[in-house]
Design an enzyme around this catalytic site. Structure first.
Site, PDB file in Angstrom:
ATOM      1  N   GLU A  66       0.835  -1.206   0.000  1.00 48.92           N
ATOM      2  CA  GLU A  66       0.000   0.000   0.000  1.00 48.92           C
ATOM      3  C   GLU A  66       0.870   1.256   0.000  1.00 48.92           C
ATOM      4  O   GLU A  66       0.550   2.252  -0.669  1.00 48.92           O
ATOM      5  CB  GLU A  66      -0.940   0.000   1.201  1.00 48.92           C
ATOM      6  CG  GLU A  66      -1.994   1.068   1.145  1.00 48.92           C
ATOM      7  CD  GLU A  66      -2.898   0.957  -0.064  1.00 48.92           C
ATOM      8  OE1 GLU A  66      -3.087   1.977  -0.759  1.00 48.92           O
ATOM      9  OE2 GLU A  66      -3.429  -0.137  -0.327  1.00 48.92           O
ATOM     10  N   ASP A  92      -2.892   1.109 -11.756  1.00 44.96           N
ATOM     11  CA  ASP A  92      -3.565  -0.187 -11.667  1.00 44.96           C
ATOM     12  C   ASP A  92      -2.608  -1.291 -11.220  1.00 44.96           C
ATOM     13  O   ASP A  92      -2.977  -2.167 -10.436  1.00 44.96           O
ATOM     14  CB  ASP A  92      -4.199  -0.558 -13.008  1.00 44.96           C
ATOM     15  CG  ASP A  92      -5.408   0.296 -13.352  1.00 44.96           C
ATOM     16  OD1 ASP A  92      -5.871   1.058 -12.469  1.00 44.96           O
ATOM     17  OD2 ASP A  92      -5.890   0.202 -14.501  1.00 44.96           O
TER      18      ASP A  92
END
Length: 115
Positions: A66, A92
């Site tokens: 993340e 993406d």
């Protein structure tokens, strides 16, 4: 030697600055909340310490992915607000990396119930 200590100090403060930024990210905060819930659940399970450490380190990979995803997104946003195929591709792929780590953790956590 003093320069080395100064470099270590600077690296620490840069890392803290990055963590402050990540705490502003909604997805990162949600993942921290899930981590706290999972730690609470693990307190009541009869799990080997080594498995708990593996579960914890597996979850840290989600936070790492993340963080890298946020870094990619910030870099792309810095380039410009206009839509571009390569910008979308980069964002993406960063998101996919975080998802892959979540799947990995899910497999590890589910398998821990059978060991």
């Amino acid at each position: 030697m003093i320069d080395d200590l100064k470099a270590v100090k600077n690296a620490f403060f840069y890392s803290m600055s990055g963590l402050k930024y990540l705490l502003k990210e909604r997805a990162f905060r949600q993942e921290l909340i899930v981590l706290l819930i999972l730690i609470f659940i693990e307190l009541f399970r009869d799990t080997l310490l080594t498995m708990r450490l593996y579960l914890f380190s597996s979850y840290m990979l989600i936070l790492l992915a993340e963080a890298l995803n946020s870094a990619i997104e910030a870099t792309i946003d810095r380039i410009g607000p206009e839509k571009h195929e390569l910008s979308k591709k980069a964002k993406d792929i960063g998101s996919a990396a975080a998802f892959i780590m979540m799947v990995h953790f899910g497999i590890v956590w589910i398998s821990s119930f059978f060991l």
